[in-house]
Design a protein around this motif. Structure first.
Motif, PDB file in Angstrom:
ATOM      1  N   GLN A 155      -1.120  -8.466   5.293  1.00  0.00           N
ATOM      2  CA  GLN A 155      -0.615  -7.247   4.679  1.00  0.00           C
ATOM      3  C   GLN A 155       0.490  -6.608   5.529  1.00  0.00           C
ATOM      4  O   GLN A 155       0.540  -6.803   6.752  1.00  0.00           O
ATOM      5  N   PRO A 156       1.368  -5.804   4.916  1.00  0.00           N
ATOM      6  CA  PRO A 156       2.471  -5.142   5.655  1.00  0.00           C
ATOM      7  C   PRO A 156       1.966  -3.931   6.432  1.00  0.00           C
ATOM      8  O   PRO A 156       2.317  -2.785   6.147  1.00  0.00           O
ATOM      9  N   ILE A 157       1.148  -4.195   7.435  1.00  0.00           N
ATOM     10  CA  ILE A 157       0.457  -3.129   8.161  1.00  0.00           C
ATOM     11  C   ILE A 157       1.422  -2.205   8.900  1.00  0.00           C
ATOM     12  O   ILE A 157       1.255  -0.981   8.884  1.00  0.00           O
ATOM     13  N   ALA A 158       2.421  -2.763   9.558  1.00  0.00           N
ATOM     14  CA  ALA A 158       3.349  -1.921  10.331  1.00  0.00           C
ATOM     15  C   ALA A 158       4.054  -0.910   9.424  1.00  0.00           C
ATOM     16  O   ALA A 158       4.205   0.269   9.792  1.00  0.00           O
ATOM     17  N   GLU A 159       4.476  -1.359   8.240  1.00  0.00           N
ATOM     18  CA  GLU A 159       5.166  -0.468   7.299  1.00  0.00           C
ATOM     19  C   GLU A 159       4.223   0.605   6.761  1.00  0.00           C
ATOM     20  O   GLU A 159       4.593   1.780   6.651  1.00  0.00           O
ATOM     21  N   LEU A 189       2.079  -2.213  15.159  1.00  0.00           N
ATOM     22  CA  LEU A 189       1.450  -2.110  13.840  1.00  0.00           C
ATOM     23  C   LEU A 189       1.261  -0.663  13.390  1.00  0.00           C
ATOM     24  O   LEU A 189       0.885  -0.415  12.242  1.00  0.00           O
ATOM     25  N   ASN A 190       1.470   0.285  14.306  1.00  0.00           N
ATOM     26  CA  ASN A 190       1.354   1.718  13.970  1.00  0.00           C
ATOM     27  C   ASN A 190      -0.044   2.103  13.481  1.00  0.00           C
ATOM     28  O   ASN A 190      -0.196   2.935  12.590  1.00  0.00           O
ATOM     29  N   VAL A 191      -1.065   1.488  14.072  1.00  0.00           N
ATOM     30  CA  VAL A 191      -2.440   1.795  13.667  1.00  0.00           C
ATOM     31  C   VAL A 191      -3.049   2.832  14.593  1.00  0.00           C
ATOM     32  O   VAL A 191      -2.712   2.921  15.778  1.00  0.00           O
ATOM     33  N   ASP A 192      -3.986   3.614  14.042  1.00  0.00           N
ATOM     34  CA  ASP A 192      -4.770   4.543  14.836  1.00  0.00           C
ATOM     35  C   ASP A 192      -6.127   3.957  15.201  1.00  0.00           C
ATOM     36  O   ASP A 192      -6.708   4.310  16.227  1.00  0.00           O
TER      37      ASP A 192
END
Length: 384
Positions: A155-159, A189-192
């Motif tokens: 999946q486009p996780i970073a976006e 990936l810009n995840v928390d």
């Protein structure tokens, strides 16, 4: 046996087992005690925490040890929902999440939360425009898996994470199938929040981790001592933690080499089936998929029968998620691709590992062709 179900679990690496063994009997101390046995356990545990953090580009203080991917998913989703329910009660997820995410969201719906399930279309991938359209003023959490456990689509996780960050929404990703198989960097990936499970990357069962970004706060699900920043109280599973840490250390060292090797095997397998067996198809996007995943469907047969035929030939495979294998209903993942029930029932998941060989793949191709031909000759669906 030729083992082709690594998405369900993987064999424990001998180096991992060797690292774990002392902590069952010789170095058995409780990591919360102050004498030497306890200090040795604590040191091993913190070294493992550093190894997990290094694999995903995090700091050790951001790693919380859990019992596995399911607990990590529950901690992330329920922990966010309960902590921020006064801000809003809307959650966004996808239609193809693992049961650990899907069932947690279903449970929260019974608690008064609202959940939007995003479509994935024929390619099995969430579209950014759907994410944007689903966001509301009361959206507090987006939870989208990094790669699907059945069809392997990435999946486009970073976006999505970038969108969540700009909107001030907590973003969680179940990365159980990707950590150790492809590069995973929590910052890129810009995840928390990000879930990990040891037994998917040649570590032991019963241990996992949740990455919790510094500054992100969760409501604990269980209460007790102050272990794991009070988010996961209970005496630590030191042997399991050591095993997870060692598995992550090995994965980081071999990541590029293993990814390239397994990708070649996967491509060999997919081509060998699609080019030589009529009415066989690949489920999900052919390119944006895990290097070890080949999810195929065959008209005119039942996937469960094919699994049994392959088992008789010494090949371990599955039809889909091990967590749903006893259900008679077709996979919710395959139905989300727009397949008919009869098509979904004729699917096979083959997930490869580093111990597989090109010879294993050639034998598997030959065996699948023979098994599918036999089953089609017996099938009223094929001969009508």
């Amino acid at each position: 046996m030729i083992y082709l179900d690594h998405s369900a679990t993987s064999p424990v690496n001998p180096e991992v087992l060797k690292a774990m063994e002392p902590f069952f009997s010789q170095e058995f101390g409780n990591a919360s005690t102050f004498y030497s046995l306890g200090r040795t356990a604590r040191q091993a545990m913190e070294a493992a925490r550093e190894n997990v953090a290094s694999l995903i580009g995090a700091s050790p203080q951001e790693i919380i040890f859990t019992s596995g991917g399911t607990e990590s998913d529950n901690m992330a989703i329920k922990g966010t929902a309960y902590k921020w329910k006064n801000k809003g009660k809307h959650i966004i997820t996808s239609a193809i999440e693992h049961p650990a995410v899907e069932e947690t969201c279903r449970y929260l719906e019974k608690q008064g939360f609202e959940v939007t399930y995003l479509p994935v279309y024929e390619e099995g991938i969430v579209r950014i425009e759907d994410v944007l359209a689903a966001i509301r003023e009361d959206t507090i959490l987006i939870t989208i898996m990094h790669a699907n456990n059945e069809i392997g689509t990435i999946q486009p996780i970073a976006e999505i994470g970038e969108i969540a960050r700009k909107k001030g929404i907590i973003f969680h990703s179940d990365a159980v199938q990707t950590v150790g198989k492809i590069p995973v960097d929590v910052k890129k990936l810009n995840v928390d929040l990000l879930s990990i499970s040891a037994h998917k990357l040649y570590g032991p069962k019963g241990i996992g981790a949740l990455y919790v970004k510094k500054g992100v706060f969760l409501e604990p699900l269980i209460h007790g001592g102050g272990h794991e920043r009070a988010l996961r109280p209970g005496t630590e599973n030191v042997p399991g933690i050591v095993g997870l840490g060692k598995a992550c250390e090995i994965a980081l060292k071999n990541l590029k080499k293993d990814q390239e090797y397994v990708t070649r095997l996967r491509n060999q397998l997919i081509a060998g089936i699609l080019e030589n067996l009529e009415e066989s198809y690949l489920n999900g996007d052919p390119d944006k998929r895990l290097p070890n995943n080949a999810h195929l469907r065959f008209n005119g047969i039942e996937g469960e029968s094919l699994v049994l035929h392959l088992d008789a030939k010494g090949i371990a495979a599955s039809t889909g998620s091990a967590c749903s294998s006893k259900k008679l209903e077709p996979s919710h993942v395959l139905m989300a691709l727009g397949l008919e029930k009869v098509e979904a029932h004729g699917s096979l998941r083959l997930s490869l590992g580093t111990e597989n060989t090109p010879e294993d793949i050639e034998y598997t191709i030959k065996s699948i062709k023979e098994a599918v031909t036999t089953l089609r000759n017996l099938s009223p669906l094929w001969n009508q």
